[in-house]
Design a protein around this motif. Structure first.
Motif, PDB file in Angstrom:
ATOM      1  N   LEU A   1       0.836  -1.208   0.000  1.00  0.00           N
ATOM      2  CA  LEU A   1       0.000   0.000   0.000  1.00  0.00           C
ATOM      3  C   LEU A   1       0.874   1.263   0.000  1.00  0.00           C
ATOM      4  O   LEU A   1       0.595   2.233  -0.715  1.00  0.00           O
ATOM      5  N   ALA A   2       1.933   1.222   0.789  1.00  0.00           N
ATOM      6  CA  ALA A   2       2.824   2.388   0.899  1.00  0.00           C
ATOM      7  C   ALA A   2       3.533   2.645  -0.433  1.00  0.00           C
ATOM      8  O   ALA A   2       3.607   3.782  -0.898  1.00  0.00           O
ATOM      9  N   VAL A   3       4.015   1.569  -1.061  1.00  0.00           N
ATOM     10  CA  VAL A   3       4.717   1.719  -2.338  1.00  0.00           C
ATOM     11  C   VAL A   3       3.758   2.280  -3.389  1.00  0.00           C
ATOM     12  O   VAL A   3       4.077   3.245  -4.090  1.00  0.00           O
ATOM     13  N   LYS A   4       2.567   1.697  -3.445  1.00  0.00           N
ATOM     14  CA  LYS A   4       1.584   2.098  -4.452  1.00  0.00           C
ATOM     15  C   LYS A   4       1.197   3.571  -4.309  1.00  0.00           C
ATOM     16  O   LYS A   4       1.011   4.278  -5.291  1.00  0.00           O
ATOM     17  N   ASN A   5       1.099   4.030  -3.074  1.00  0.00           N
ATOM     18  CA  ASN A   5       0.623   5.403  -2.846  1.00  0.00           C
ATOM     19  C   ASN A   5       1.748   6.373  -2.487  1.00  0.00           C
ATOM     20  O   ASN A   5       1.476   7.493  -2.074  1.00  0.00           O
ATOM     21  N   GLU A   6       2.997   5.923  -2.612  1.00  0.00           N
ATOM     22  CA  GLU A   6       4.174   6.749  -2.266  1.00  0.00           C
ATOM     23  C   GLU A   6       4.053   7.344  -0.867  1.00  0.00           C
ATOM     24  O   GLU A   6       4.121   8.557  -0.666  1.00  0.00           O
TER      25      GLU A   6
END
Ligand SMILES: Cc1ncc(COP(=O)(O)O)c(C=O)c1O
Length: 316
Positions: free
Chosen positions: A110-115
């Motif tokens: 989730l963090a990677v996808k949403n920076e």
């Protein structure tokens, strides 16, 4: 921007005063990186109160995501809470009340996808989970092996067995560690940077933490965790055999929740404390932490005392 700071895995960190300061540093870094004035960070409702303190100090809005039936953060609820003000997410690897590990792998995606900045609070679990894995327990990834993890709190003064004060914060990269650094112009001709909240501090905690780690080594910690887990699992098996007593969930590490649907937990806690047991009281359960000084005979005595308390509270 965040991607650049995460690309190098030259992990680096500080020994600080405790998990509270480590979590504050992580929140500060997330806020500074985002450059947003009104920012929000999503934490599980199980997160330690140090996040509330940090949010209050830093003027961050803390959004509390609910837990699933296994007391882990509900990732769907984290997703629902994401908005344009969100700058970071927190996952816990060893919650204060039950030692539960959040689904960090899903939070990382989730963090990677949403920076977004992902901080993992492994203040307690950081010195437990790696050794449980060596002992063959199934444990989920919670550290920098996951691409979205920006920082991890891991306290030597908890299960690392170092003397207090020795909290720990690790950043994924040296660059990330320096986001919250300040140049101290009056020292060393202006070349000195301080990246911790306190300024002048003792080097003794660093040396003490290092000495304990050197002394125990990997095998030493594995031995410690082996006994802690054996005794925790024994408690988890024996407590439900006592009338009126049960456990909240199967333990994920050496932390166990004791509950009762028959007696008020504060009454059980009062009786246990009267008998000299150092247990912690949470709203609906009692926390038992099986620390490394706990031995088989302590567990036997604890179970005996709990049996007596049950008999007494039943008025039998
Ligand atoms: C998961 C977790 N994070 C942070 C902290 C705060 O640590 P400290 O008391 O060292 O500041 C605790 C304390 O118990 C904790 O359980």
């Amino acid at each position: 921007m965040l991607g650049d700071l995460l690309s190098n895995r030259d992990t680096s960190g500080h020994i600080v005063t405790g998990g509270t300061e480590a979590n504050l540093l992580a929140m500060w870094t997330a806020k500074k990186l985002s450059k947003k004035k009104n920012c929000e960070i999503i934490v599980p409702t199980s997160a330690h109160c140090s996040f509330d303190k940090a949010a209050d100090l830093l003027g961050i809005k803390l959004c509390k995501a609910r837990l699933n039936s296994r007391y882990q953060v509900d990732v769907a609820d984290v997703k629902r809470r994401l908005n344009t003000k969100t700058v970071g997410i927190v996952g816990v690897a060893g919650t204060t009340s039950l030692g539960v590990v959040d689904p960090i792998e899903e939070l990382s995606e989730l963090a990677v996808k949403n920076e977004l900045y992902l901080h993992v609070d492994a203040a307690f679990g950081g010195f437990v989970l790696p050794f449980m894995r060596e002992l063959g327990y199934k444990t989920a990834n919670f550290d920098f092996i996951l691409p979205g993890v920006c920082s991890v709190t891991v306290d030597p003064h908890k299960m690392g067995l170092a003397p207090i004060p020795a909290g720990g914060i690790l950043f994924r990269s040296e660059k990330l560690k320096r986001v919250a650094a300040w140049n101290i112009s009056y020292l060393s001709g202006g070349e000195t940077e301080q990246a911790t909240i306190v300024g002048t501090r003792s080097g003794a905690s660093v040396i003490a933490a290092w000495a304990v780690m050197k002394h125990l080594g990997r095998e030493g910690y594995v031995k410690v965790i082996k006994r802690c887990m054996r005794l925790t699992l024994k408690l988890a098996k024996e407590i439900p055999k006592i009338s009126g007593m049960s456990i909240v969930a199967e333990p994920s590490m050496n932390v166990l929740g004791l509950k009762s649907d028959r007696f008020a937990v504060n009454k059980i806690a009062r009786e246990l404390r009267r008998k000299g047991w150092a247990i912690s009281l949470f709203p609906s359960h009692i926390r038992i932490v099986v620390m490394p000084h706990v031995h088989e005979d302590h567990v036997e005595r604890f179970l005996g005392d709990l049996e007596q308390i049950s008999t007494r509270l039943r008025g039998a």
